[in-house]
Design a protein around this motif. Structure first.
Motif, mmCIF file in Angstrom:
data_model
loop_
_atom_site.group_PDB
_atom_site.id
_atom_site.type_symbol
_atom_site.label_atom_id
_atom_site.label_comp_id
_atom_site.label_asym_id
_atom_site.label_seq_id
_atom_site.Cartn_x
_atom_site.Cartn_y
_atom_site.Cartn_z
ATOM 1 N N ALA A 104 32.731 -9.134 9.829
ATOM 2 C CA ALA A 104 31.700 -8.589 10.812
ATOM 3 C C ALA A 104 31.055 -7.499 9.974
ATOM 4 C CB ALA A 104 32.556 -7.895 11.648
ATOM 5 N N ALA A 105 31.667 -7.234 8.707
ATOM 6 C CA ALA A 105 31.112 -6.152 7.807
ATOM 7 C C ALA A 105 29.675 -6.620 7.317
ATOM 8 C CB ALA A 105 32.029 -5.731 6.621
ATOM 9 N N ASP A 106 29.663 -7.725 7.049
ATOM 10 C CA ASP A 106 28.267 -8.312 6.375
ATOM 11 C C ASP A 106 27.185 -8.394 7.479
ATOM 12 O OD1 ASP A 106 29.253 -8.634 3.733
ATOM 13 O OD2 ASP A 106 30.216 -10.635 4.186
ATOM 14 N N GLN A 107 27.702 -8.807 8.598
ATOM 15 C CA GLN A 107 26.906 -8.869 9.589
ATOM 16 C C GLN A 107 26.319 -7.609 10.405
ATOM 17 O OE1 GLN A 107 28.609 -10.744 13.237
ATOM 18 N NE2 GLN A 107 26.900 -10.161 14.575
ATOM 19 N N VAL A 108 26.869 -6.572 10.092
ATOM 20 C CA VAL A 108 26.197 -5.419 10.747
ATOM 21 C C VAL A 108 25.727 -4.504 9.670
ATOM 22 C CG1 VAL A 108 28.093 -4.772 12.599
ATOM 23 C CG2 VAL A 108 28.558 -4.264 10.170
ATOM 24 N N LEU A 109 26.041 -4.973 8.371
ATOM 25 C CA LEU A 109 25.131 -4.245 7.216
ATOM 26 C C LEU A 109 23.739 -4.898 7.321
ATOM 27 C CD1 LEU A 109 27.813 -4.154 4.565
ATOM 28 C CD2 LEU A 109 26.386 -2.302 5.134
ATOM 29 N N ALA A 110 23.963 -6.046 7.766
ATOM 30 C CA ALA A 110 22.525 -6.698 7.812
ATOM 31 C C ALA A 110 21.581 -6.073 9.093
ATOM 32 C CB ALA A 110 22.565 -8.433 7.993
ATOM 33 N N GLU A 111 22.164 -5.947 10.052
ATOM 34 C CA GLU A 111 21.739 -5.313 11.252
ATOM 35 C C GLU A 111 20.936 -4.109 11.013
ATOM 36 O OE1 GLU A 111 23.112 -5.746 15.426
ATOM 37 O OE2 GLU A 111 24.951 -6.535 14.586
ATOM 38 N N VAL A 112 21.601 -3.053 9.994
ATOM 39 C CA VAL A 112 21.094 -1.841 9.806
ATOM 40 C C VAL A 112 20.342 -1.710 8.729
ATOM 41 C CG1 VAL A 112 23.048 -0.529 11.133
ATOM 42 C CG2 VAL A 112 23.306 -0.829 8.778
ATOM 43 N N GLY A 113 19.993 -2.708 7.951
ATOM 44 C CA GLY A 113 19.313 -3.104 6.434
ATOM 45 C C GLY A 113 19.882 -2.327 5.304
ATOM 46 N N LEU A 114 21.257 -2.519 5.247
ATOM 47 C CA LEU A 114 21.991 -2.102 4.132
ATOM 48 C C LEU A 114 22.493 -3.232 3.172
ATOM 49 C CD1 LEU A 114 24.069 1.209 5.201
ATOM 50 C CD2 LEU A 114 22.147 0.956 3.574
ATOM 51 N N THR A 115 22.060 -4.311 3.658
ATOM 52 C CA THR A 115 22.716 -5.532 2.759
ATOM 53 C C THR A 115 22.508 -5.174 1.014
ATOM 54 O OG1 THR A 115 22.402 -7.056 4.450
ATOM 55 C CG2 THR A 115 22.809 -8.027 2.152
ATOM 56 N N GLY A 116 21.426 -4.673 0.716
ATOM 57 C CA GLY A 116 21.153 -4.527 -0.725
ATOM 58 C C GLY A 116 21.908 -3.466 -1.389
ATOM 59 N N ARG A 117 22.388 -2.542 -0.489
ATOM 60 C CA ARG A 117 23.167 -1.510 -0.982
ATOM 61 C C ARG A 117 24.497 -1.681 -0.699
ATOM 62 N NH1 ARG A 117 21.161 3.314 -3.226
ATOM 63 N NH2 ARG A 117 22.905 3.510 -3.810
ATOM 64 N N ALA A 118 25.229 -2.888 -0.131
ATOM 65 C CA ALA A 118 26.717 -3.020 0.334
ATOM 66 C C ALA A 118 27.498 -2.686 -0.639
ATOM 67 C CB ALA A 118 26.625 -4.391 0.764
ATOM 68 N N ARG A 119 27.317 -3.045 -1.886
ATOM 69 C CA ARG A 119 28.245 -2.907 -2.981
ATOM 70 C C ARG A 119 28.316 -1.565 -3.784
ATOM 71 N NH1 ARG A 119 31.597 -7.003 -2.307
ATOM 72 N NH2 ARG A 119 30.573 -8.870 -1.406
ATOM 73 N N SER A 120 27.181 -0.681 -3.308
ATOM 74 C CA SER A 120 27.363 0.621 -4.004
ATOM 75 C C SER A 120 28.235 1.638 -3.386
ATOM 76 C CB SER A 120 25.860 1.155 -3.692
ATOM 77 O OG SER A 120 24.947 0.379 -4.332
ATOM 78 N N PRO A 121 28.917 2.558 -4.191
ATOM 79 C CA PRO A 121 29.881 3.378 -3.685
ATOM 80 C C PRO A 121 29.155 4.384 -2.499
ATOM 81 C CG PRO A 121 30.084 3.299 -6.220
ATOM 82 C CD PRO A 121 28.784 2.552 -5.695
ATOM 83 N N PHE A 122 29.915 4.718 -1.561
ATOM 84 C CA PHE A 122 29.519 5.500 -0.424
ATOM 85 C C PHE A 122 28.879 6.862 -1.094
ATOM 86 C CE2 PHE A 122 30.168 8.611 2.706
ATOM 87 C CZ PHE A 122 29.429 8.141 3.609
ATOM 88 N N ARG A 123 29.680 7.413 -2.087
ATOM 89 C CA ARG A 123 29.062 8.520 -2.619
ATOM 90 C C ARG A 123 27.835 8.641 -3.002
ATOM 91 N NH1 ARG A 123 33.085 6.993 -6.626
ATOM 92 N NH2 ARG A 123 32.126 6.354 -8.487
#
Length: 308
Positions: A104-123
């Protein structure tokens, strides 16, 4: 929610007898000045704050119960995540707490346009990216009701447009969205219905057209020569409430339906009319008229924001 109140120690009343009904399958805007009680209301809807009095039911369940939380996704104030974890790992952790699959994490990341930064630290995320991740977390459970408190805070124009399209899509697929925002243009474009509160009380509820209509529907903007003679002629007309000169034109407070009649009156008086058009009241004008200019009392913060 029915006749709900929230009073804090020290005599501060954040919500005062608020009755609010949000129809299912609708994007519902929730507006009010700073301190009006919007965030407190949203906290009560998910059980983060208990009401002092009144009755709340969310999807038929009391707030904060497992039955309610299983069907509700929320982003209230700023999202909180582990700074050293990546966006996708934060979401996978949230998914496990919510009892949904890691995928579900990959699915919602795609919905909000963050797939390209998915593996970057939140900070390393910008404020806008953090907001998007918060919306993604709220979507993990594919909730029936989505509660979003200022979801476009910090987004650039492109990001605002993306979230706006996402909200439209969510509303079109039968999900109910309760949206709080200070960006009135965003609310006007996205929301099917709008509630306005001030000092913890509901002061208006309707579509954006209905709220604007409360101001009289709009004004007429007229460019005519000679302008002084035109102003005097219009002021004598029984349907004109006021005439004001501005930037070489006349702003006429009258019902737009009188446009043709006023044009005819001016022409018959020997006045050349170069322009006549309707200026609709904006949602911002309606909001300011409804809420007034006084600043509401501050509301104490007793809990931290969360993504649920």
């Amino acid at each position: 929610m029915l006749d709900v109140a929230k009073r804090y120690p020290g005599g501060v009343t954040a919500v005062d007898g608020l009755t609010l009904r949000v129809p299912e399958g609708m994007v519902f805007g929730f507006l009010g000045p700073n301190g009006a009680g919007k965030t407190t209301t949203m906290r009560m809807l998910v059980g983060l704050v208990r009401p002092t009095s009144g009755r709340i039911r969310v999807l038929g369940q009391p707030p904060g119960t497992p039955g309610e939380l299983a069907r509700v996704g929320a982003l209230i104030e700023s999202p909180a995540f582990y700074p050293h974890l990546s966006g996708v790992d934060n979401l996978k952790l949230a998914a496990r707490y919510a009892g949904v699959a890691d995928s579900a994490a990959d699915q919602v990341l795609a919905e909000v346009g963050l797939t390209g930064r998915a593996r970057s630290p939140f900070r390393t995320y910008s404020l806008g990216m953090k907001q998007r991740l918060g919306v993604a977390a709220a979507l993990l459970k594919q909730p029936s009701l989505l509660i979003l408190d200022e979801p476009t805070n910090g987004l650039d124009p492109a990001g605002v447009s993306e979230i706006r399209e996402l909200l439209r899509s969510l509303g079109q697929h039968g999900r109910t969205v309760l949206l709080s925002s200070h960006v009135l243009g965003e609310v006007e474009q996205v929301c099917d219905r709008i509630a306005v509160i001030n000092r913890g009380r509901l002061i208006a509820d309707g579509t954006s057209d209905e709220l604007r209509a409360a101001l009289g529907g709009g004004e007429l903007l007229i460019a005519a020569d000679p302008i002084d003679k035109a102003a005097a002629c219009l002021r004598e007309h029984r349907g004109v409430r006021a005439v004001q000169a501005a930037d070489g034109r006349l702003r006429v407070d009258a019902e737009p339906s009188l446009a043709a009649e006023l044009n005819r009156t001016l022409v018959e008086a020997g006045i050349d009319v170069r322009e006549l058009r309707t200026v609709r009241h904006s949602l911002e004008e309606a909001f300011l008229e409804l809420t007034g200019t006084d600043e509401p009392d501050p509301v104490p913060t007793t809990t931290t924001g969360s993504s649920r």
